[in-house]
Scaffold this motif. Structure first.
Motif, PDB file in Angstrom:
ATOM      1  N   THR A  58       0.824  -1.209   0.000  1.00  0.00           N
ATOM      2  CA  THR A  58       0.000   0.000   0.000  1.00  0.00           C
ATOM      3  C   THR A  58       0.862   1.264   0.000  1.00  0.00           C
ATOM      4  O   THR A  58       2.078   1.189   0.161  1.00  0.00           O
ATOM      5  CB  THR A  58      -0.872   0.071   1.267  1.00  0.00           C
ATOM      6  OG1 THR A  58      -0.002   0.061   2.401  1.00  0.00           O
ATOM      7  CG2 THR A  58      -1.828  -1.101   1.349  1.00  0.00           C
ATOM      8  N   ARG A  59       0.205   2.390  -0.152  1.00  0.00           N
ATOM      9  CA  ARG A  59       0.816   3.699   0.096  1.00  0.00           C
ATOM     10  C   ARG A  59       0.153   4.323   1.313  1.00  0.00           C
ATOM     11  O   ARG A  59      -0.993   3.998   1.624  1.00  0.00           O
ATOM     12  CB  ARG A  59       0.616   4.614  -1.104  1.00  0.00           C
ATOM     13  CG  ARG A  59       1.556   4.279  -2.247  1.00  0.00           C
ATOM     14  CD  ARG A  59       1.406   5.264  -3.361  1.00  0.00           C
ATOM     15  NE  ARG A  59       1.673   6.609  -2.889  1.00  0.00           N
ATOM     16  CZ  ARG A  59       2.307   7.531  -3.595  1.00  0.00           C
ATOM     17  NH1 ARG A  59       2.745   7.249  -4.802  1.00  0.00           N
ATOM     18  NH2 ARG A  59       2.508   8.746  -3.120  1.00  0.00           N
ATOM     19  N   ALA A  60       0.862   5.209   1.973  1.00  0.00           N
ATOM     20  CA  ALA A  60       0.279   5.894   3.124  1.00  0.00           C
ATOM     21  C   ALA A  60      -0.735   6.919   2.639  1.00  0.00           C
ATOM     22  O   ALA A  60      -0.450   7.685   1.713  1.00  0.00           O
ATOM     23  CB  ALA A  60       1.368   6.583   3.937  1.00  0.00           C
ATOM     24  N   SER A  61      -1.911   6.939   3.238  1.00  0.00           N
ATOM     25  CA  SER A  61      -2.831   8.041   2.962  1.00  0.00           C
ATOM     26  C   SER A  61      -2.375   9.250   3.768  1.00  0.00           C
ATOM     27  O   SER A  61      -1.482   9.156   4.605  1.00  0.00           O
ATOM     28  CB  SER A  61      -4.259   7.657   3.332  1.00  0.00           C
ATOM     29  OG  SER A  61      -4.323   7.335   4.694  1.00  0.00           O
ATOM     30  N   PRO A  73      -8.272   6.612   0.126  1.00  0.00           N
ATOM     31  CA  PRO A  73      -7.782   6.466  -1.244  1.00  0.00           C
ATOM     32  C   PRO A  73      -7.558   4.994  -1.618  1.00  0.00           C
ATOM     33  O   PRO A  73      -7.230   4.169  -0.764  1.00  0.00           O
ATOM     34  CB  PRO A  73      -6.434   7.202  -1.226  1.00  0.00           C
ATOM     35  CG  PRO A  73      -6.415   8.014   0.027  1.00  0.00           C
ATOM     36  CD  PRO A  73      -7.355   7.378   0.980  1.00  0.00           C
ATOM     37  N   GLU A  74      -7.737   4.675  -2.894  1.00  0.00           N
ATOM     38  CA  GLU A  74      -7.370   3.357  -3.429  1.00  0.00           C
ATOM     39  C   GLU A  74      -5.923   3.037  -3.076  1.00  0.00           C
ATOM     40  O   GLU A  74      -5.085   3.938  -3.052  1.00  0.00           O
ATOM     41  CB  GLU A  74      -7.494   3.371  -4.966  1.00  0.00           C
ATOM     42  CG  GLU A  74      -8.905   3.204  -5.495  1.00  0.00           C
ATOM     43  CD  GLU A  74      -9.644   2.013  -4.912  1.00  0.00           C
ATOM     44  OE1 GLU A  74      -9.085   0.903  -4.926  1.00  0.00           O
ATOM     45  OE2 GLU A  74     -10.778   2.204  -4.423  1.00  0.00           O
ATOM     46  N   ASP A  75      -5.630   1.781  -2.840  1.00  0.00           N
ATOM     47  CA  ASP A  75      -4.249   1.329  -2.579  1.00  0.00           C
ATOM     48  C   ASP A  75      -3.652   1.918  -1.312  1.00  0.00           C
ATOM     49  O   ASP A  75      -2.436   1.867  -1.116  1.00  0.00           O
ATOM     50  CB  ASP A  75      -3.304   1.666  -3.750  1.00  0.00           C
ATOM     51  CG  ASP A  75      -3.699   0.929  -5.001  1.00  0.00           C
ATOM     52  OD1 ASP A  75      -4.143  -0.225  -4.878  1.00  0.00           O
ATOM     53  OD2 ASP A  75      -3.580   1.510  -6.097  1.00  0.00           O
ATOM     54  N   SER A  76      -4.497   2.521  -0.447  1.00  0.00           N
ATOM     55  CA  SER A  76      -3.937   3.140   0.756  1.00  0.00           C
ATOM     56  C   SER A  76      -3.923   2.153   1.923  1.00  0.00           C
ATOM     57  O   SER A  76      -4.667   1.171   1.950  1.00  0.00           O
ATOM     58  CB  SER A  76      -4.742   4.384   1.138  1.00  0.00           C
ATOM     59  OG  SER A  76      -6.028   4.028   1.596  1.00  0.00           O
ATOM     60  N   ASP A  77      -3.049   2.465   2.879  1.00  0.00           N
ATOM     61  CA  ASP A  77      -2.954   1.688   4.118  1.00  0.00           C
ATOM     62  C   ASP A  77      -4.287   1.722   4.887  1.00  0.00           C
ATOM     63  O   ASP A  77      -4.758   0.689   5.389  1.00  0.00           O
ATOM     64  CB  ASP A  77      -1.785   2.202   4.976  1.00  0.00           C
ATOM     65  CG  ASP A  77      -1.786   3.720   5.200  1.00  0.00           C
ATOM     66  OD1 ASP A  77      -2.684   4.432   4.683  1.00  0.00           O
ATOM     67  OD2 ASP A  77      -0.880   4.203   5.911  1.00  0.00           O
ATOM     68  N   THR A  78      -4.903   2.895   4.971  1.00  0.00           N
ATOM     69  CA  THR A  78      -6.171   3.023   5.699  1.00  0.00           C
ATOM     70  C   THR A  78      -7.269   2.175   5.063  1.00  0.00           C
ATOM     71  O   THR A  78      -8.051   1.536   5.771  1.00  0.00           O
ATOM     72  CB  THR A  78      -6.625   4.502   5.746  1.00  0.00           C
ATOM     73  OG1 THR A  78      -6.264   5.137   4.531  1.00  0.00           O
ATOM     74  CG2 THR A  78      -5.947   5.240   6.885  1.00  0.00           C
TER      75      THR A  78
END
Lengths: 264, 264
Positions: free
Chosen positions: A186-189, A220-225
């Motif tokens: 993931t990426r960080a939101s 967001p898509e692909d986010s950690d959250t």
């Protein structure tokens, strides 16, 4: 050797489970704050002395100190005779998703400090039900399953190191984890909470303020959250510690040229 | 409106000079910790209440709070009726060069927190002679000249915003600054100090430990540390707050694919 730290202190069930699971991977020690230091970020204690004491957790010898997670990491770096091949922090009682959490968390800061000292580092955190957040000792659920998964990740990093350009991994577990729970990169939101403040009156009638946050409901898509709060998946976020590694567009470059001209 | 914060508290001569200089650019207020909070990083106070008090510095009304610079920034964001167009922190008593300083500094954290809240932000810090570091009130030198230069930078950011992809600027002044001191765009170096610990005995004969650092003597080209410690120039470092904005090589991507496979 694996060095473990955390920001919840020695009584954390997340720490105990992680120590047990990583003991089966390699030799382990820990260097942690002597009590809870949630939200301590990468604060360093430079103005006053620190105490260090040896203790045992789950049959493993380690040390507690009177400082922050970053203090513990710097002290471990200087004091330990044997240097760790990898540093693991956690498992934090509560997820550390979004840049706001990543920057203010002591658990992530321990791993970030380790990365600045040149160690491959992984921060582990687990979402706990909202009603138990901050002092969740007894009710924080199962840490044995996430710790077994953490052990697989640590073993992988011991074998292969971290990927090029990555300083640390920020791993978050959802509330319920089984051996079949899916993992994703993931990426960080940016944020997870909308900041709030309660204004109250103390028993003497004077104002005081309490910071808290209302969790936002769209991620967001692909986010950690999103992984933790919507998909119930394990989130692995590769992080760089180089805040100044900014990709400058030609617009940005001319902005920077202009400000230097303005100042000369 | 310009919002000012710092981590040295209300008595700092660097704060006073900055308030004065920015008052000539636009309407100004401040929201700062009530006392020194050096090295507090982006710590947030979520477990206990905070106090807020109105005070005046250099003819300007503002607020002090019992928390950290990040607390002050979050409180300002929620409480102030009028939202700032730009946030400036400092001028810190001591430079904040290198990623180690950037992550542990309260002054940079105030700006970083502001950037997470969506404000264009600039952290200002000034090198002071080594012998005065940490509690340098009286002997910290001239802040009027750096503040006049800071005012030019703030005015530029008010006009043009920050460059695309840049979340905040980290500005450092060398010890001696004149109107002719050269400015340069830099990158953050990794470290500035080699961490050290002194082990001592207290009056009762028990061990205590004191963290400090020995400044390293060799700095990367184009780095913030080189600008401040060798070139005697003003260092402007564009920073991103997105730690997860990692450029992944194909090696890194296959590493990440492999770990997901290992876990499934």
């Amino acid at each position: 050797m694996i060095l473990i730290s955390n920001d919840d202190g020695p009584s954390s069930p997340g720490l105990r489970a992680l120590i047990k699971a990583l003991s089966e991977v390699d030799e382990v020690t820990f260097f942690i704050p002597e009590g809870p230091r949630s939200g301590s970020s990468m604060s360093l204690t430079l103005h006053k002395p620190l105490r260090i004491r040896e203790i045992e957790i789950a049959g493993v010898r380690g040390r507690v100190c009177s400082g922050s997670p970053a203090d513990a990491m710097v002290l471990a770096h200087i004091i330990l005779d044997k240097k760790p091949e990898v540093v693991a922090t956690g498992i934090n009682l509560g997820d550390n998703t979004s840049l706001q959490d990543i920057f203010s968390s002591g658990t992530v800061a321990g791993a970030l400090q380790a990365s600045l000292l040149g160690y491959p580092a992984i921060a582990f955190s687990k979402r706990i039900p909202d009603e138990y957040i901050l002092y969740p000792w007894a009710e924080s659920g199962d840490f044995d399953t996430p710790s077994r998964i953490a052990a697989k990740i640590v073993r992988f990093v011991l074998d292969r190191g971290l990927p090029p350009g990555v300083s640390l991994l920020n791993v978050n577990f959802p509330t319920n984890v089984s051996e079949r729970t899916v993992s994703r990169i993931t990426r960080a939101s940016m944020i997870k909470y909308e900041h709030q403040v309660d204004k109250r009156l103390d028993p003497r009638g004077r104002d005081y303020y309490w910071l808290w946050g209302k969790r936002i409901q769209s991620y967001p898509e692909d986010s950690d959250t999103k992984a933790i709060y919507e998909l119930n998946e394990i989130s692995i976020t590769p992080l760089s510690n180089d805040l100044s590694n900014v990709q400058l567009s030609s617009d940005a470059s001319s902005w920077l040229k202009d400000i230097i001209e303005r100042l000369s």
